[in-house]
Motif scaffolding. Structure first.
Motif, PDB file in Angstrom:
ATOM      1  N   PRO A   1     -32.168  10.405 -10.637  1.00  0.00           N
ATOM      2  CA  PRO A   1     -32.628  11.702 -10.117  1.00  0.00           C
ATOM      3  C   PRO A   1     -34.130  11.668  -9.827  1.00  0.00           C
ATOM      4  O   PRO A   1     -34.890  11.022 -10.545  1.00  0.00           O
ATOM      5  N   ASN A   2     -34.545  12.371  -8.788  1.00  0.00           N
ATOM      6  CA  ASN A   2     -35.940  12.288  -8.354  1.00  0.00           C
ATOM      7  C   ASN A   2     -36.633  13.643  -8.198  1.00  0.00           C
ATOM      8  O   ASN A   2     -37.690  13.726  -7.591  1.00  0.00           O
ATOM      9  N   TYR A   3     -36.018  14.714  -8.716  1.00  0.00           N
ATOM     10  CA  TYR A   3     -36.757  15.988  -8.815  1.00  0.00           C
ATOM     11  C   TYR A   3     -36.236  16.776 -10.007  1.00  0.00           C
ATOM     12  O   TYR A   3     -35.063  16.679 -10.377  1.00  0.00           O
ATOM     13  N   GLU A   4     -37.128  17.495 -10.637  1.00  0.00           N
ATOM     14  CA  GLU A   4     -36.765  18.287 -11.803  1.00  0.00           C
ATOM     15  C   GLU A   4     -36.035  19.556 -11.389  1.00  0.00           C
ATOM     16  O   GLU A   4     -36.371  20.173 -10.365  1.00  0.00           O
ATOM     17  N   ALA A   5     -35.065  19.953 -12.165  1.00  0.00           N
ATOM     18  CA  ALA A   5     -34.431  21.255 -11.957  1.00  0.00           C
ATOM     19  C   ALA A   5     -35.507  22.330 -12.005  1.00  0.00           C
ATOM     20  O   ALA A   5     -36.427  22.271 -12.828  1.00  0.00           O
ATOM     21  N   GLY A   6     -35.421  23.292 -11.117  1.00  0.00           N
ATOM     22  CA  GLY A   6     -36.408  24.368 -11.083  1.00  0.00           C
ATOM     23  C   GLY A   6     -37.617  24.076 -10.222  1.00  0.00           C
ATOM     24  O   GLY A   6     -38.555  24.871 -10.175  1.00  0.00           O
ATOM     25  N   SER A   7     -37.608  22.953  -9.482  1.00  0.00           N
ATOM     26  CA  SER A   7     -38.724  22.614  -8.601  1.00  0.00           C
ATOM     27  C   SER A   7     -38.303  22.845  -7.146  1.00  0.00           C
ATOM     28  O   SER A   7     -37.231  23.389  -6.871  1.00  0.00           O
ATOM     29  N   TRP A   8     -39.147  22.391  -6.212  1.00  0.00           N
ATOM     30  CA  TRP A   8     -38.833  22.538  -4.787  1.00  0.00           C
ATOM     31  C   TRP A   8     -38.351  21.224  -4.168  1.00  0.00           C
ATOM     32  O   TRP A   8     -38.441  21.028  -2.971  1.00  0.00           O
ATOM     33  N   GLY A   9     -37.834  20.332  -5.006  1.00  0.00           N
ATOM     34  CA  GLY A   9     -37.237  19.116  -4.454  1.00  0.00           C
ATOM     35  C   GLY A   9     -38.112  17.889  -4.635  1.00  0.00           C
ATOM     36  O   GLY A   9     -39.226  17.964  -5.180  1.00  0.00           O
ATOM     37  N   PRO A  10     -37.649  16.720  -4.191  1.00  0.00           N
ATOM     38  CA  PRO A  10     -38.381  15.464  -4.368  1.00  0.00           C
ATOM     39  C   PRO A  10     -39.673  15.424  -3.561  1.00  0.00           C
ATOM     40  O   PRO A  10     -39.799  16.073  -2.521  1.00  0.00           O
ATOM     41  N   LYS A  11     -40.637  14.633  -4.045  1.00  0.00           N
ATOM     42  CA  LYS A  11     -41.939  14.541  -3.384  1.00  0.00           C
ATOM     43  C   LYS A  11     -41.818  14.061  -1.942  1.00  0.00           C
ATOM     44  O   LYS A  11     -42.572  14.505  -1.065  1.00  0.00           O
ATOM     45  N   ASP A  12     -40.902  13.131  -1.696  1.00  0.00           N
ATOM     46  CA  ASP A  12     -40.755  12.596  -0.342  1.00  0.00           C
ATOM     47  C   ASP A  12     -40.393  13.679   0.673  1.00  0.00           C
ATOM     48  O   ASP A  12     -40.666  13.522   1.869  1.00  0.00           O
ATOM     49  N   SER A  13     -39.783  14.765   0.214  1.00  0.00           N
ATOM     50  CA  SER A  13     -39.393  15.824   1.149  1.00  0.00           C
ATOM     51  C   SER A  13     -40.621  16.546   1.701  1.00  0.00           C
ATOM     52  O   SER A  13     -40.594  17.075   2.810  1.00  0.00           O
ATOM     53  N   PHE A  14     -41.716  16.548   0.946  1.00  0.00           N
ATOM     54  CA  PHE A  14     -42.945  17.194   1.417  1.00  0.00           C
ATOM     55  C   PHE A  14     -43.637  16.335   2.476  1.00  0.00           C
ATOM     56  O   PHE A  14     -44.311  16.852   3.363  1.00  0.00           O
ATOM     57  N   ALA A  15     -43.441  15.025   2.371  1.00  0.00           N
ATOM     58  CA  ALA A  15     -44.046  14.125   3.360  1.00  0.00           C
ATOM     59  C   ALA A  15     -43.353  14.238   4.715  1.00  0.00           C
ATOM     60  O   ALA A  15     -43.952  13.917   5.747  1.00  0.00           O
ATOM     61  N   LEU A  16     -42.123  14.702   4.730  1.00  0.00           N
ATOM     62  CA  LEU A  16     -41.356  14.788   5.972  1.00  0.00           C
ATOM     63  C   LEU A  16     -42.073  15.628   7.029  1.00  0.00           C
ATOM     64  O   LEU A  16     -42.297  15.152   8.147  1.00  0.00           O
ATOM     65  N   PRO A  17     -42.496  16.863   6.721  1.00  0.00           N
ATOM     66  CA  PRO A  17     -43.267  17.633   7.711  1.00  0.00           C
ATOM     67  C   PRO A  17     -44.742  17.260   7.753  1.00  0.00           C
ATOM     68  O   PRO A  17     -45.392  17.409   8.790  1.00  0.00           O
ATOM     69  N   GLU A  18     -45.271  16.748   6.623  1.00  0.00           N
ATOM     70  CA  GLU A  18     -46.713  16.470   6.571  1.00  0.00           C
ATOM     71  C   GLU A  18     -47.125  15.378   7.552  1.00  0.00           C
ATOM     72  O   GLU A  18     -48.259  15.356   8.025  1.00  0.00           O
TER      73      GLU A  18
END
Length: 493
Positions: free
Chosen positions: A469-486
């Motif tokens: 697993p790569n994101y904690e429950a209660g977060s906004w998802g894995p770090k790589d997902s933020f790089a997608l639009p960035e």
């Protein structure tokens, strides 16, 4: 109780009437339509189940569920009228005699109606039973009138493109396409439907709804809950198939479609298919660049330990199933050239929130570009749930003597206009009763949607992700997902 005199008498047959969908959504929807005077003058709901119950037992079961799940309060007067329309029949899905018995009951109802009534078959069952039921309906001439008989099928419509093609071929052998109502409840949500009115009913928006004015589009469907009791099902599905292939792509179609020449069902569905065909297919070697998957792990939320996905009941301890998926799509057509469409969905996210964000391009030469003023992007945000509103964000002057700017919002609040808004299933079931296919998926829509995600699906299934697993429950998802639009200079709103 008023009744809809414009609708023909209708027999509504629910396969799987004792299941979760029926008790939470279908019976409450029919009950609320009944209270609102939207049901046909003559109608009967035939509930099919494997257990042996009489009408009174099943009606009491439905009443208990209505008290919990109905949008409108259950009163003794309304219930007395509604429950008289419910009949329960013990039925075995794979037994010929059960369908002969059902046919006899329907013919008797036609005698009561004084005419051959419409028939609405709702397959609220697992996808593995669609074949056997559709074959029995065909072989027993239960849905032989293409103008009067309709079959509603719940998703998933197959588990990949090939299985969707095979399912569509089977249904085409047994029914006409105009009889088949492939239901996606997201298309019945009030704010999703409002996209059509908003886009094509306002001269100030349609002229700027293109790549010359829009910088990016985001679609987010975040769920606060985990897999709950659906672990075994979800383990075979995942976020890409469960949400993106159907719900999110259908919302994307509503946002990106060309103006239809009319509101006729075929015309609107044609324009949606055009969008799906225009979505650039992602090659296998570029899946990691355009798509991100994730799986929630353990976390402490509000002082309590929360399970990770792999600790949920029915989940393999080394599961490779994604509970989060984000994809960047491009549409290869004139209207949307070079505009990224970012979609994401996940379970155990920070909050429950489904929304669409349209971000407009900045002015090329703003009067304020040389000043110290910070100009926030103009955005149109369409909230689907739990909020139901449309927000236009723009810059305005702060009150006072100085020429200082600040971002403000204009809001259309659906709840302010009508607090007790009909549920999505009410809208869709009424359309099925009327015979309006606009909000239901056609066979080519289903197949094109599967084709859009085909390479992502195959790549993820054939390659184990060691980071899960790569994101904690209660977060906004894995770090790589933020790089997608960035990578494009954007960020998730």
């Amino acid at each position: 109780m008023s009744e809809n005199k414009n609708l023909r008498p209708t027999s509504i047959i629910i396969f799987g009437a004792t299941g979760d969908l029926a008790k939470r959504k279908l019976f409450p929807a029919f009950y609320n339509l009944y209270i609102d005077g939207r049901m046909p003058k003559g109608f009967t709901i035939i509930a099919l189940g494997r257990a042996e119950h009489d009408d009174d037992y099943f009606r009491n079961y439905i009443k208990e569920n209505l008290n919990e799940f109905s949008r409108k309060k259950v009163t003794s007067e309304d219930w007395a009228g509604f429950q008289a329309h419910i009949k329960y029949i013990q039925h075995q899905l794979d037994e010929q005699d059960s369908y002969k018995n059902l046919n006899e009951k329907l013919e008797k109802l036609d005698t009561v109606y004084g005419t051959r009534g419409n028939r609405l078959f709702y397959l609220s069952i697992g996808p593995n039973f669609v074949t056997v039921i559709s074959n029995h309906l065909k072989n027993n001439n239960l849905a032989s009138d293409s103008k009067k008989d309709r079959i509603i099928i719940e998703k998933p419509f197959g588990h990949d493109k090939q299985s969707a093609i095979e399912l569509n071929a089977l249904l085409a052998e047994n029914f006409e396409e105009e009889q088949i109502y492939r239901i996606d409840h997201y298309l019945g949500k009030e704010t999703v439907q409002n996209i059509l009115a908003f886009r094509f009913g306002n001269s100030i928006f349609e002229p700027i709804w293109d790549c010359q004015h829009i910088e990016s589009v985001q679609i987010t469907v975040a769920e606060e809950v985990g897999v709950e009791t659906r672990g075994s099902f979800y383990e075979q599905t995942g976020a890409l198939r469960d949400m993106i292939q159907n719900h999110l792509l259908q919302i994307l179609c509503m946002i990106a479609m060309e103006p239809p020449s009319s509101l006729e069902a075929g015309e609107i569905r044609d324009r949606k298919v055009d969008v799906l065909k225009s979505i650039r297919r992602i090659s296998p070697e570029k899946v990691d660049h355009y798509a991100v998957r994730g799986q929630y792990g353990k976390a402490i939320i509000n002082g309590a330990q929360v399970k990770g996905y792999r600790q949920e009941e029915g989940i393999a301890p080394d599961s490779n199933t994604e509970t989060f998926a984000a994809v960047k799509f491009y549409l290869d057509n004139e209207r949307w050239q070079k505009v990224p469409f970012y979609v994401r969905t996940g379970k155990k996210m920070q909050e429950k929130h489904s929304y669409i964000t349209i971000q407009f391009k900045p002015l090329p030469n703003s009067t304020f570009s040389q000043s110290s003023q910070h100009l926030s992007a103009n955005r149109l945000i369409i909230n689907i749930q739990p909020m139901m509103d449309i927000r236009l964000q723009f810059m305005a002057k702060k009150p006072g003597l100085e020429l200082d700017l600040k971002p403000v919002e204009m809001i259309f609040d659906n709840f302010a206009c009508q607090e007790n808004t009909p549920e999505a299933y009410e809208t869709l079931l009424l359309d099925a009763l009327i015979g309006d296919l606009t909000l239901f998926m056609r066979s080519d829509q289903v197949e094109e949607a599967w084709d859009v995600v085909k390479t992502i699906q195959e790549t993820w299934e054939n390659r184990k992700d060691s980071s899960l697993p790569n994101y904690e429950a209660g977060s906004w998802g894995p770090k790589d997902s933020f790089a997608l639009p960035e990578r494009q200079g954007h960020h998730w709103v």
